[in-house]
Design an enzyme around this catalytic site. Structure first.
Site, PDB file in Angstrom:
ATOM      1  N   ASP A 198     -47.738 -28.872  -2.016  1.00 14.87           N
ATOM      2  CA  ASP A 198     -46.532 -29.693  -1.892  1.00 14.87           C
ATOM      3  C   ASP A 198     -45.913 -29.924  -3.264  1.00 14.87           C
ATOM      4  OD1 ASP A 198     -44.550 -31.389  -1.043  1.00 14.87           O
ATOM      5  OD2 ASP A 198     -45.858 -33.136  -0.834  1.00 14.87           O
TER       6      ASP A 198
ATOM      7  N   ASP B 145     -38.769 -27.699  -2.484  1.00 16.53           N
ATOM      8  CA  ASP B 145     -39.898 -28.460  -1.929  1.00 16.53           C
ATOM      9  C   ASP B 145     -40.735 -27.581  -1.011  1.00 16.53           C
ATOM     10  OD1 ASP B 145     -41.666 -30.351  -0.992  1.00 16.53           O
ATOM     11  OD2 ASP B 145     -40.234 -31.286   0.372  1.00 16.53           O
TER      12      ASP B 145
END
Length: 534
Positions: free
Chosen positions: A101, A319
């Site tokens: 992440d 992201d």
């Protein structure tokens, strides 16, 4: 014949006097050799061996260089919808599967006695829980720890005066959350030393121990052991390791886009000649990029420039923790209209559960145009149809493809997730504050090419002996694989120099159990003999 140092060489090294001034008076000291020479001759090979042993001692505390981790999972939301890797933490080391992440900062894993933590996973992976009491090297992080203080400044940690325990509470964009406390323990990884020797390395890091899961984190369908945050703040693992000079202040990934998924995650910089870079927007909490325009079929869309301006919760963000991609309302509507206009003569647009979809009997590459996201510095992210479309279940004899971009109602936020990042190398160069990318066929398995270091920027490493690296990171012997393209991984950088090893992907259709961990270590070995003989 062995090369030797003759008497005149020894004299210049050993019988040297130096005059220094002490308290205003000259004093003379004789510089003695540390190893007496009985015959005024010393074979060069002996010097080389002595230096090799000395360098070996020096290198025990030298930077590791580049560390690689295996990647599993896929972008496809109908299969997995996330990418994850495997870490080893604690003593004895235990394995934890954690989601990659780039939209958050902290590494955390579920702890024993966790409330709401799934006990099984639909990904068919074992779920483990970290127990600080079972690790001989684990320690709790107190509020007085400097790392905790840094985390408080970045809103990544909190402190309770009564317990003096550094803790955290995170809330993610999908409404899920986690809270717990911080521990300090060892992260384990494999290394490949010069000369094809292998060894294990460790680094002490601070990470979260989750005691509570909420929202979607309680769902066992896509459950993993935790989240591996790769943000820029001080508590991210990449920041911790680079501050210890264990790895460079950069990381890279190459996420495979087919059904098998997988790829590679590198703590270091992958170097490719066609890489394009755009600067990071400074002083932002995420990886914000300066998006200037969007093109479809070569035509720039008519979107007000203010839609792309950057501020908190406004602008374009990279992201890897987001499966699909999202556009601000104005940009989304213009994008959908441009796609519909481009394909109107070939397919019939339909709406499915609010999603823009198309019934198709031909290849999407023959029907849909390319799109381009254009950033500051002239860098464009080129999207082929498979980079913005997702296939769903067919209807009758027609395939159904839907736009993989969504919109966040009421927000001027663009989030580029796994859908557009797959089948590309992405480099996060935190040292130079830039992000780069290039299209690449991200294979599930790689081999490590042993080669001499090169110090000319942009050149490929010379050919050498190829060693396959297994899923445990250990070389399995020479490889006979030929004809596949290579990835050059930067391992060390000085002003004017770039040095790298070469990782070559191998075609492989096996399961994720055969995904590899490539880990490389190449460090400077200064040879005194080379200097003397030059």
């Amino acid at each position: 014949m062995a090369a030797v140092f003759r008497d005149w060489v020894v004299i210049t090294v050993v019988i040297t006097e130096a005059a220094v001034v002490m308290g205003g008076f000259p004093a003379t000291f004789k510089l003695e050799r540390s190893i007496p020479l009985a015959s005024h001759e010393l074979e060069l090979s002996e010097l080389v061996e002595r230096d090799r042993l000395r360098h070996g001692r020096l290198l025990e505390s030298s930077p590791v260089g580049v560390v690689g981790f295996p990647v599993s999972g896929t972008y496809d939301p109908f299969i997995v919808g996330l990418y994850y890797t495997t870490l080893q933490l604690g003593s004895p080391p235990r394995e934890f599967n954690v989601q990659i992440d780039t939209g958050s900062d902290v590494l955390w894993v579920g702890c024993n006695s966790c409330n709401g933590c799934p006990k099984s996973s639909g990904l068919e992976i074992p779920l483990n829980f970290f127990d600080p009491g079972s690790s001989s090297t684990a320690s709790l992080v107190s509020c007085s720890d400097q790392r905790c203080s840094s985390g408080i400044q970045a809103s990544d940690s909190t402190c309770s005066g009564s317990s003096n325990q550094c803790s955290y509470t995170f809330q993610y964009g999908d409404g899920s959350g986690t809270s717990g406390y911080y521990v300090s323990d060892l992260l384990h990884f494999n290394t490949v030393l010069p000369g094809s020797t292998t060894g294990n390395a460790t680094a002490s890091i601070m990470f979260g121990c989750s005691m509570l899961h909420t929202g979607k984190l309680t769902d066992s369908h896509r459950a993993v052991d935790g989240i591996f945050g790769f943000g820029q703040q001080s508590l991210s693992v990449i920041s911790q390791l680079s501050s210890q000079q264990v790895t460079p202040r950069a990381f890279s990934h190459c996420l495979k886009g087919n059904d098998d998924g997988g790829g590679i995650l590198v703590l270091g910089e992958i170097v490719e000649p066609d890489m394009v870079y755009t600067p990071l927007v400074p002083s932002m909490p995420h990886y914000n990029l300066d998006l200037r325009s969007i093109s479809v079929g070569g035509q720039v869309l008519s979107i007000d420039a203010s839609v792309f301006s950057t501020s908190i919760n406004h602008g374009a963000i990279i992201d890897s923790g987001t499966t699909l991609s999202y556009l601000a309302d104005e940009a989304y509507n213009a994008f959908i209209d441009a796609i519909n206009n481009a394909v109107s003569e070939h397919v019939h647009p339909v709406l499915s559960h609010g999603n823009q979809c198309y019934l198709i009997t031909d290849s999407i590459g023959h029907i849909f145009p390319e799109a381009s996201f254009n950033f500051a510095g002239g860098a464009s992210l080129i999207l082929h149809p498979e980079d913005f479309l997702i296939q769903q279940n067919p209807i009758g004899g027609s395939a159904v493809w839907c736009i993989g971009f969504k919109t966040i109602e009421g927000q001027k936020l663009t989030i580029l997730g796994d859908l557009v990042m797959k089948d590309k190398i992405f480099v996060y160069d935190l040292e130079k504050q830039r992000i780069g990318w290039v299209n690449y066929d991200c294979k599930c398995k790689f081999s490590l090419l042993k080669s001499a270091l090169r110090t000319v920027e942009g050149r490929s490493a010379p050919s050498g002996e190829v060693f396959e690296v297994s899923s445990t990171g250990q070389p399995t012997g020479p490889s006979t694989t030929e004809g596949s393209s290579s990835v050059n991984v930067s391992v060390y950088s000085e002003p004017g120099k770039t040095e790298f090893v070469n990782a070559r992907p191998i075609n492989n259709s096996s399961s994720r159990d055969n995904l590899w961990t490539t880990v490389a270590l190449l460090l400077h070995m200064f040879m005194l003999a080379c200097v003397l003989l030059s």
